[in-house]
Structures are given as structure tokens and as C-alpha cells.
Design a protein around this motif. Structure first.
Motif, short mmCIF file in Angstrom:
data_model
loop_
_atom_site.label_atom_id
_atom_site.label_comp_id
_atom_site.label_asym_id
_atom_site.label_seq_id
_atom_site.Cartn_x
_atom_site.Cartn_y
_atom_site.Cartn_z
N THR A 1 -4.90 10.34 -11.22
CA THR A 1 -4.00 9.70 -10.25
C THR A 1 -4.41 10.02 -8.82
N LEU A 2 -4.74 11.29 -8.58
CA LEU A 2 -5.18 11.70 -7.24
C LEU A 2 -6.47 10.97 -6.84
N ALA A 3 -7.38 10.81 -7.79
CA ALA A 3 -8.62 10.08 -7.50
C ALA A 3 -8.34 8.62 -7.18
N VAL A 4 -7.45 7.98 -7.95
CA VAL A 4 -7.13 6.57 -7.72
C VAL A 4 -6.42 6.40 -6.37
N VAL A 5 -5.47 7.30 -6.05
CA VAL A 5 -4.75 7.21 -4.78
C VAL A 5 -5.72 7.39 -3.61
N THR A 6 -6.61 8.37 -3.74
CA THR A 6 -7.59 8.62 -2.68
C THR A 6 -8.49 7.41 -2.46
N VAL B 1 0.83 -1.21 0.00
CA VAL B 1 0.00 0.00 0.00
C VAL B 1 0.87 1.25 0.00
N PHE B 2 1.91 1.28 0.85
CA PHE B 2 2.77 2.46 0.89
C PHE B 2 3.54 2.63 -0.42
N SER B 3 3.96 1.53 -1.04
CA SER B 3 4.65 1.62 -2.33
C SER B 3 3.73 2.22 -3.39
N ALA B 4 2.49 1.76 -3.42
CA ALA B 4 1.53 2.29 -4.39
C ALA B 4 1.22 3.76 -4.11
N TRP B 5 1.10 4.10 -2.82
CA TRP B 5 0.79 5.48 -2.43
C TRP B 5 1.92 6.42 -2.83
N PHE B 6 3.16 6.03 -2.47
CA PHE B 6 4.31 6.85 -2.85
C PHE B 6 4.45 6.91 -4.37
N GLY B 7 4.23 5.78 -5.04
CA GLY B 7 4.33 5.75 -6.50
C GLY B 7 3.31 6.67 -7.17
N ILE C 1 2.35 12.10 -9.75
CA ILE C 1 1.78 13.45 -9.67
C ILE C 1 2.90 14.50 -9.69
N LEU C 2 3.96 14.26 -8.90
CA LEU C 2 5.08 15.21 -8.86
C LEU C 2 5.78 15.30 -10.21
N ARG C 3 5.86 14.18 -10.90
CA ARG C 3 6.50 14.20 -12.24
C ARG C 3 5.73 15.11 -13.18
N VAL D 1 -17.37 8.35 4.88
CA VAL D 1 -17.48 9.01 3.58
C VAL D 1 -17.08 10.49 3.71
N GLY D 2 -17.27 11.07 4.88
CA GLY D 2 -16.89 12.47 5.10
C GLY D 2 -15.41 12.72 4.91
N ALA D 3 -14.59 11.69 5.12
CA ALA D 3 -13.14 11.85 4.94
C ALA D 3 -12.77 12.02 3.48
N LEU D 4 -13.70 11.70 2.58
CA LEU D 4 -13.42 11.83 1.15
C LEU D 4 -13.74 13.22 0.59
N LEU D 5 -14.39 14.08 1.39
CA LEU D 5 -14.82 15.37 0.88
C LEU D 5 -13.66 16.23 0.39
N THR D 6 -12.63 16.39 1.19
CA THR D 6 -11.49 17.23 0.79
C THR D 6 -10.76 16.66 -0.42
N PRO D 7 -10.43 15.35 -0.44
CA PRO D 7 -9.76 14.82 -1.64
C PRO D 7 -10.63 14.92 -2.90
N VAL D 8 -11.93 14.68 -2.79
CA VAL D 8 -12.80 14.78 -3.96
C VAL D 8 -12.83 16.23 -4.45
#
Length: 198
Positions: free
Chosen positions: A135-140, A93-99, A104-106, A164-171
Motif C-alpha cells: 500500500t505504501l509503495a502504491v501510494v508513493t 487524488v486526496f481521496s485515494a491518498w487518505f484511503g 495502512i492504519l487499519r 527521482v530523488g524525492a522517492l528515496l525516503t519512501p522507497v
């Protein structure tokens, strides 16, 4: 036209000309400083991604006897055995998250390169912003699902499921990125029309 209008407005009613004390785009601008910061962050995140991938591969072969994790809370704490599936899942999970954030940074680095050159409205930037949004949507979504799996299956009682409330800011962030992509698309279209007119 704007000059004529400004002459019609009395000077006491005109808004004062406010200039920024720095340049936003071009060489030696804020964009170029941010590009350097993104380059440094990209290298550090690439190293973190590499470390988590090495950890993932290592824990496929390292024996995991007598590994325990104690999580403290107001009720005292919960002791959770660190099984091989839990450790491998965590590193995965952390590898996928960092990846994901590395990708995104690239894209951000390439966008800021065009800002440093003073030419941000390029069609490639529209594609880059859309890729950042996806990418941000998939990571979230991945983080939300992974935390649910850990809370329900791998370490019950150690971690609470996100609501579901935790998804408001990323969405909201994902939507802002897609709106920015459309703004850049419109800017690229206007620039192309201007080039054709000239």
C-alpha cells in the motif's frame, strides 16, 4: 548456558543490566498507548476520507464558473483557473491518498492489538506488514505520478514535478516494512517450532 557464561566473566567486565523504565508490550504498556493513538488517528483519517469523497461527488455537479487559484512564489505568482477536471482530479487524488493511509492504519491497529496482547509473532502480522508495504509503495507511486500530471498537464507552472530523488525516503520506508515482515515471519516460524517441541 547464558548463566554459566555470565559466571565465567568477572563482575567488573560485565555489562550492567539496563532495563527499560516501561513495558513495551502487554496491557498498560507503550504498545497499548500507541494502539489508542492509532485508533484516534484512524477515526480522524476516516472522516477526512469521507469529506474528500463527498467533495469529489459534489464537484461533479456544482458549477465551477469563475473559480480561480493564485499561487504566489518569488516571481510574483501564477493564476490558474480551477476547472472541473482539475478539482475532481484533486479530490480524487486526496481521496485515494487518505484511503491508502486509512488501509495502512487499519493494518497497524491490528498489529498493535497483538502487541498489546503480548503475542506479536502471528502469521497474520506477516501478511499485514506485507500489505502495508504494498500500500505504501502504491501510494508513493500514485503521489509521484499525480504530481507529475498536475505539473505537466492540469496546472503547468503552478507545481514543479518531483525528481527521482524525492522517492528515496519512501522507497527506503517500503523496504524497511518488507524487512520487518520477514523478521515477523521468522519469529512466527520459531514460535511454531517451539510450540511443536513442547
Amino acid at each position: 548456558m547464558a548463566n554459566r557464561l555470565s559466571k565465567l566473566i568477572p563482575s567488573r567486565l560485565r555489562a550492567p543490566a539496563v532495563g527499560l523504565p516501561f513495558r513495551a508490550m502487554g496491557h498498560g504498556s507503550v504498545a497499548s498507548l500507541l494502539k489508542i493513538a492509532l485508533d484516534v488517528a484512524y477515526v480522524l483519517l476516516a472522516l477526512l476520507t469521507l469529506v474528500t469523497l463527498v467533495g469529489l461527488v459534489a464537484f461533479l455537479f456544482i458549477p465551477d464558473d469563475n473559480l480561480n487559484l493564485t499561487v504566489s512564489n518569488t516571481d510574483g505568482g501564477v493564476q490558474q483557473a480551477l476547472t472541473r477536471p482539475l478539482i475532481v482530479f484533486g479530490f480524487g487524488v486526496f481521496s485515494a491518498w487518505f484511503g491508502g493511509f486509512l488501509l495502512i492504519l487499519r493494518q497497524l491497529r491490528q498489529i498493535f492489538r497483538t502487541l498489546t496482547q503480548g503475542d506479536p509473532f502471528q502469521p497474520e502480522n506477516v501478511r499485514r506488514l506485507r500489505l502495508i508495504g504494498v500500500t505504501l509503495a502504491v501510494v508513493t507511486a500514485g503521489v509521484w505520478i499525480a504530481q507529475g500530471v498536475v505539473a505537466a498537464r492540469l496546472a503547468p507552472g503552478v507545481l514543479d514535478r518531483q525528481g527521482v530523488g524525492a522517492l528515496l525516503t519512501p522507497v527506503f520506508s517500503v523496504l524497511v516494512v518488507f524487512v520487518l515482515a520477514e523478521v515477523f515471519r521468522e519469529g512466527a516460524r520459531l514460535r511454531r517450532e517451539s510450540d511443536l517441541t513442547i
